[in-house]
Design a protein around this motif. Structure first.
Motif: not given
Length: 166
Positions: A162-166
């Motif tokens: 999973f990735k979370l763009s900040l």
């Protein structure tokens, strides 16, 4: 457990006529061009010149970090590929080190020649040399053709990421 040794091939290592070596600041424009040379990269990278200062800052951070290895692949003095290896220490699995291979790129005119396999063989050997017991990578799910390639290299899709763009 002691940290893995630093790679010994900073001056270049020839493998099947190709030279694999640590990237220098002078290589950065060619690396950015490789990142731009596919549909995903074309949508998220910046090809303007002079280079966006974020690329320079990123290169300098990677270059200072002994657990990073940004490599280029040359053929006849021309950069035809690049990749980055991150050496990750851990407490889990008895303090095992991992190698994370990412940003693998081959110039459009040289794709389909088996260079990807040669690049991975080289990168895996670097991970072994540094004492890694596991090599991992992530793949953008839109790159469906890459899945079979990674399986043919011996990688198994054992985890979801999973990735979370900040």
């Amino acid at each position: 457990m002691d940290p893995p040794a630093k790679p010994e091939d900073d001056n270049g290592e020839s493998m099947t006529g190709l030279t694999f070596r640590r990237a220098t600041r002078a290589d950065l424009e060619a690396i950015v061009d490789l990142l731009l040379d596919d549909p995903l990269g074309a949508a998220r990278e910046d090809g303007s010149r002079p280079l966006n200062p974020r690329y320079i800052a990123g290169f300098e951070a990677v270059d200072r970090d002994p657990n990073q290895y940004l490599a280029v692949v040359e053929d006849g003095g021309r950069i035809i590929g690049s990749l980055q290896i991150t050496f990750i220490p851990s407490v889990s699995r008895l303090g095992m080190w991992r190698g994370q291979i990412e940003a693998v790129r081959i110039t459009r005119t040289r794709r389909g020649e088996g260079l990807g396999r040669q690049m991975f063989d080289w990168a895996i050997a670097e991970c072994r040399q540094r004492g890694c017991e596991l090599v991992q990578l992530t793949m953008d799910k839109t790159r469906t053709e890459s899945f079979k390639f990674y399986e043919a290299l011996g990688f198994r899709a054992s985890h979801e990421g999973f990735k979370l763009s900040l």
